[in-house]
Structures are given as structure tokens and as C-alpha cells.
Scaffold this motif. Sequence first.
Motif, PDB file in Angstrom:
ATOM      1  N   ALA A 286       0.848  -1.200   0.000  1.00  0.00           N
ATOM      2  CA  ALA A 286       0.000   0.000   0.000  1.00  0.00           C
ATOM      3  C   ALA A 286       0.882   1.248   0.000  1.00  0.00           C
ATOM      4  N   LEU A 287       1.998   1.190   0.751  1.00  0.00           N
ATOM      5  CA  LEU A 287       2.919   2.336   0.771  1.00  0.00           C
ATOM      6  C   LEU A 287       3.663   2.443  -0.567  1.00  0.00           C
ATOM      7  N   ASP A 288       4.078   1.293  -1.105  1.00  0.00           N
ATOM      8  CA  ASP A 288       4.802   1.307  -2.381  1.00  0.00           C
ATOM      9  C   ASP A 288       3.915   1.821  -3.515  1.00  0.00           C
ATOM     10  N   LYS A 289       2.649   1.377  -3.532  1.00  0.00           N
ATOM     11  CA  LYS A 289       1.736   1.825  -4.600  1.00  0.00           C
ATOM     12  C   LYS A 289       1.365   3.289  -4.405  1.00  0.00           C
ATOM     13  N   GLY A 290       1.206   3.706  -3.149  1.00  0.00           N
ATOM     14  CA  GLY A 290       0.892   5.109  -2.860  1.00  0.00           C
ATOM     15  C   GLY A 290       2.018   6.020  -3.349  1.00  0.00           C
ATOM     16  N   ALA A 291       3.258   5.604  -3.061  1.00  0.00           N
ATOM     17  CA  ALA A 291       4.416   6.414  -3.472  1.00  0.00           C
ATOM     18  C   ALA A 291       4.495   6.504  -4.992  1.00  0.00           C
ATOM     19  N   LYS A 292       4.115   5.429  -5.653  1.00  0.00           N
ATOM     20  CA  LYS A 292       4.129   5.422  -7.121  1.00  0.00           C
ATOM     21  C   LYS A 292       3.112   6.443  -7.654  1.00  0.00           C
ATOM     22  N   LEU A 293       1.894   6.431  -7.075  1.00  0.00           N
ATOM     23  CA  LEU A 293       0.858   7.388  -7.486  1.00  0.00           C
ATOM     24  C   LEU A 293       1.334   8.826  -7.246  1.00  0.00           C
ATOM     25  N   LEU A 294       2.100   9.011  -6.180  1.00  0.00           N
ATOM     26  CA  LEU A 294       2.571  10.355  -5.819  1.00  0.00           C
ATOM     27  C   LEU A 294       3.849  10.744  -6.573  1.00  0.00           C
TER      28      LEU A 294
ATOM     29  N   ARG B  82       3.753  17.102   1.784  1.00  0.00           N
ATOM     30  CA  ARG B  82       4.033  16.702   3.183  1.00  0.00           C
ATOM     31  C   ARG B  82       2.753  16.257   3.881  1.00  0.00           C
ATOM     32  N   ASP B  83       1.682  17.065   3.697  1.00  0.00           N
ATOM     33  CA  ASP B  83       0.419  16.748   4.369  1.00  0.00           C
ATOM     34  C   ASP B  83      -0.211  15.464   3.806  1.00  0.00           C
ATOM     35  N   VAL B  84      -0.137  15.311   2.471  1.00  0.00           N
ATOM     36  CA  VAL B  84      -0.755  14.123   1.850  1.00  0.00           C
ATOM     37  C   VAL B  84      -0.003  12.853   2.275  1.00  0.00           C
ATOM     38  N   THR B  85       1.334  12.901   2.259  1.00  0.00           N
ATOM     39  CA  THR B  85       2.090  11.699   2.639  1.00  0.00           C
ATOM     40  C   THR B  85       1.905  11.396   4.134  1.00  0.00           C
ATOM     41  N   ALA B  86       1.883  12.446   4.975  1.00  0.00           N
ATOM     42  CA  ALA B  86       1.679  12.219   6.415  1.00  0.00           C
ATOM     43  C   ALA B  86       0.296  11.609   6.656  1.00  0.00           C
TER      44      ALA B  86
ATOM     45  N   PRO C 199      10.022   4.034   2.926  1.00  0.00           N
ATOM     46  CA  PRO C 199      10.980   5.054   3.366  1.00  0.00           C
ATOM     47  C   PRO C 199      10.792   6.415   2.697  1.00  0.00           C
ATOM     48  N   VAL C 200      10.406   6.445   1.415  1.00  0.00           N
ATOM     49  CA  VAL C 200      10.256   7.768   0.765  1.00  0.00           C
ATOM     50  C   VAL C 200       9.044   8.509   1.322  1.00  0.00           C
ATOM     51  N   ILE C 201       7.976   7.777   1.634  1.00  0.00           N
ATOM     52  CA  ILE C 201       6.794   8.421   2.232  1.00  0.00           C
ATOM     53  C   ILE C 201       7.139   8.896   3.651  1.00  0.00           C
ATOM     54  N   GLU C 202       7.877   8.059   4.394  1.00  0.00           N
ATOM     55  CA  GLU C 202       8.245   8.465   5.760  1.00  0.00           C
ATOM     56  C   GLU C 202       9.047   9.770   5.727  1.00  0.00           C
TER      57      GLU C 202
ATOM     58  N   ALA D  54       6.886  12.775   4.723  1.00  0.00           N
ATOM     59  CA  ALA D  54       5.840  13.126   5.702  1.00  0.00           C
ATOM     60  C   ALA D  54       6.352  13.989   6.860  1.00  0.00           C
ATOM     61  N   ILE D  55       7.680  14.108   6.963  1.00  0.00           N
ATOM     62  CA  ILE D  55       8.246  14.867   8.098  1.00  0.00           C
ATOM     63  C   ILE D  55       7.737  16.314   8.045  1.00  0.00           C
ATOM     64  N   GLY D  56       7.144  16.756   9.107  1.00  0.00           N
ATOM     65  CA  GLY D  56       6.623  18.129   9.175  1.00  0.00           C
ATOM     66  C   GLY D  56       5.205  18.269   8.652  1.00  0.00           C
ATOM     67  N   GLY D  57       4.662  17.198   8.046  1.00  0.00           N
ATOM     68  CA  GLY D  57       3.291  17.239   7.527  1.00  0.00           C
ATOM     69  C   GLY D  57       2.282  16.915   8.623  1.00  0.00           C
ATOM     70  N   SER D  58       1.010  17.203   8.338  1.00  0.00           N
ATOM     71  CA  SER D  58      -0.033  16.924   9.336  1.00  0.00           C
ATOM     72  C   SER D  58      -0.719  15.588   9.032  1.00  0.00           C
ATOM     73  N   PRO D  59      -0.665  14.627   9.969  1.00  0.00           N
ATOM     74  CA  PRO D  59      -1.293  13.315   9.724  1.00  0.00           C
ATOM     75  C   PRO D  59      -2.806  13.394   9.657  1.00  0.00           C
ATOM     76  N   SER D  60      -3.386  14.528  10.102  1.00  0.00           N
ATOM     77  CA  SER D  60      -4.854  14.624  10.061  1.00  0.00           C
ATOM     78  C   SER D  60      -5.327  15.604   8.994  1.00  0.00           C
ATOM     79  N   ALA D  61      -4.426  16.023   8.092  1.00  0.00           N
ATOM     80  CA  ALA D  61      -4.810  17.016   7.079  1.00  0.00           C
ATOM     81  C   ALA D  61      -5.888  16.458   6.140  1.00  0.00           C
ATOM     82  N   ILE D  62      -5.768  15.201   5.746  1.00  0.00           N
ATOM     83  CA  ILE D  62      -6.755  14.600   4.823  1.00  0.00           C
ATOM     84  C   ILE D  62      -7.299  13.331   5.485  1.00  0.00           C
ATOM     85  N   ALA D  63      -8.630  13.212   5.485  1.00  0.00           N
ATOM     86  CA  ALA D  63      -9.258  12.073   6.179  1.00  0.00           C
ATOM     87  C   ALA D  63      -9.368  10.877   5.233  1.00  0.00           C
ATOM     88  N   PHE D  64      -8.242  10.185   5.001  1.00  0.00           N
ATOM     89  CA  PHE D  64      -8.269   8.974   4.171  1.00  0.00           C
ATOM     90  C   PHE D  64      -8.957   7.843   4.942  1.00  0.00           C
TER      91      PHE D  64
END
Length: 351
Positions: A169-177, A250-254, A185-188, A191-201
Motif C-alpha cells: 500500500a505504501l509502495d503503490k501510494g508512493a508510485k501514485l505520488l 508533506r500533508d498528503v504523505t503524512a 521510506p520515501v513516504i516516511e 511526511a516529516i513536518g506534515g499533518s497526519p490529520s490534514a486529509i481524512a483517508f
Amino acid sequence: MNVLGIETSCDETSAAVVNEQGRVFSNVVYTQIARHQPYGGVVPEIASRCHVEALPDILRRAVDEAGLGWEGIDAVAATRGPGLVSSLLIGLTAARSLALRLDRPLLGVNHLEAHLYSIFLTPGAPQPADICPLVILLVSGGHTCLVRMEASGDYTLLGQTLDDAAGEALDKGAKLLGLGYPGGPVIEKSAIGGSPSAIAFPRGMKLNQPNTPIDGFDRKLCFSFSGLKTALLYYLKAHPETTTSPEQMRDVTASYQEAVFDSLLGPAEAALKKVHPRAFGCAGGVARNARLRDKLNRLAKRFHIPLLLAAPEYCTDNAAMVAALAAARAARDGFTDASLEAQPNLSLPLA
Ligand code: KG4
Ligand code: ZN
């Protein structure tokens, strides 16, 4: 007993020397990531060629660094599955040749069971006999499941993913992004400094259906990431500026990472409530993630049980976990295992 372990199931070439108490004398890992990156994922032909090229030197280094000499090796072990068949064969063939040359016994190891064993490798970690029954969350690139460990070699599968694995799920997400490979690791990093609650996935499966079992598993102990992946796809269609705005990225990856981890924690919590284990463990590549480690810690604290986490270098594929499992099994059962066929679709050995 000192076991020389070999791991070549996917895109890491690794050799290690470990004894039956889980003491790691050496653990040499060559990661092929850079070789696969241009293709956005693991290319099996490149993986097996890299294993052939890298393994002789990795083996020499593992034995040199262990400082015990070749004569100090009591047995040889290699991963026999699951994994890429052409890659598994390289490690198994090397192990077979070495065992013959050194006149030592040979053991074939299940890669998933080896991941479970990685939680016992950290110095000071308890041994299975001291801490079972355990609930272990296994989160790798190809597998996501909850396992009850009754004793060394005695496992029950409590639940598993119905679609993608967490790492997938992380690998496919990173590909889409457009962030590259591997995704975790690239999403991690992004995501540094991003808000984990910015988008309600969305998180996991909707549990508004009656709690009927799925494939024989309690629905509450199963995982699903397909809705989350689709939600990211739709989000990016509606917000194409994400890929060019560092702040939004940052917000989307977090937020995406947080949704993956919450989707793991829901079923994990349900398993802890159901099983009442003495401890909780987490293993596999995704368990390297600092945010996930923090969330797992908080969950274990709420249940007042210890959390066993593999050290980061033992989360992603490595031979130390292969050697550790082989050494523990040989100490328990002797060298009874003669099965050394490569088995690309091997599953956990269940009781
Ligand atoms: O256990 P592993 O090395 O290989 C398999 O057996 O599959 O796991 C690889 C997975 C990949 O999906 C990768 O994206 C993920 O682990 N991963 C991470 C991190 N490092 C690797 N996921 C989240 N955060 C990380 N730091
Ligand atoms: Zn693995």
C-alpha cells in the motif's frame, strides 16, 4: 551452535552468523534498491543476477566479520520461500555447496517465520519460551497478518490482509505520488513536518456488515488497503497541484501513512483484546517506520504489555533472522528438516 544464514528471497542479498541464543556475530546486507529504482519496482531477472554477483563477497565478509573462521560454522541455512523463485535458488544453491564443502548440516527456512524471529534478535530481548503467548503483527512488502505465537515453531494465523500488504500500500501510494521506490521510506521522509490529520483517508474495512468470518478469519482481525489506495487516486485527481507543492505533499504523505498505520492498529487492537497475550510484537520492513513504532508503543502501553520490536536493521530483509530461526529450530528439533526445495508461495507453518 553458530549458523551461517543466507537470505536472497527478494532484493536484498544477505549473509549472517548467529547462534541459538540470538547473538548476532555478523549481518552483512547488500540492498539492490538502486538497481531496481529505474524500473519503479523489483525486476526478478535483475534481482537474481545481482544475488549471483554479490553473494560470494557477502558470504566472505559475514564469516570474516563474525571472527569465528569457517571452522566455527556449525550449520548453514538459507531461505527457501516465499519469494522470487529465481532469487531463492541462488541462496539455496550457495547454501547447499557450502554445507557440502564444510561438511555441515543444511537447513531451509521460511522467510515469514524468520521475520517473526527478528523480534528476538535485539540484545536483551526475551526468548520465546519466556514471553509466549505472543501476538505478532507481521508487516512486510508482500505480507500483512496477525499471528499468535504459542511457542517456538507453534503459530496460529489470526487474520490477514484481504488485498494488498501494508508495504505494498505504501509502495503503490508512493508510485501514485511520483515519489519512487520503495514507498515506505520515501513516504516516511516526505511526511516529516506534515499533518497526519490534514486529509481524512479511509481506514481499513467498513465494519457495518455483520461480523461474519472472511476466509475463516474473524473480520475484525483482517486488513484491507484497497479503499485507501483508491481514495488517494481520487484525491490526486481532484488536487493535481499536490505533486508540485512541497507543503501539500508533506500533508498528503503524512495523512496517507497515518491511514495505513491506523488500518494496521485497528485489527491489532482487536487481536490483543481477543487473545490477551503476554506481549505484543511487530516485525517486517514496515516496522522500520518511526511513526508506526511510536503508535505500536502507545497501543502496547494501553494493554500494559511489553512491545517487542526488531531493531530497524532487522525489520527489512536480512540473514540474521534466517540464521537465528535456523539455530533455534536446530537446537530444539535437531537437523530433521530435509526440505530444501525453493517454494515461492510458502506460507507460515501453522500448528
Ligand atoms: O520485509 P521487507 O524488507 O520485504 C518483504 O519481505 O516484503 O519489507 C519491504 C517493505 C516495502 O514495502 C517497503 O516500502 C517497506 O517494507 N518499508 C518501510 C520502511 N522501510 C521499508 N515502510 C515504512 N517505513 C519504512 N521506513
Ligand atoms: Zn521480508
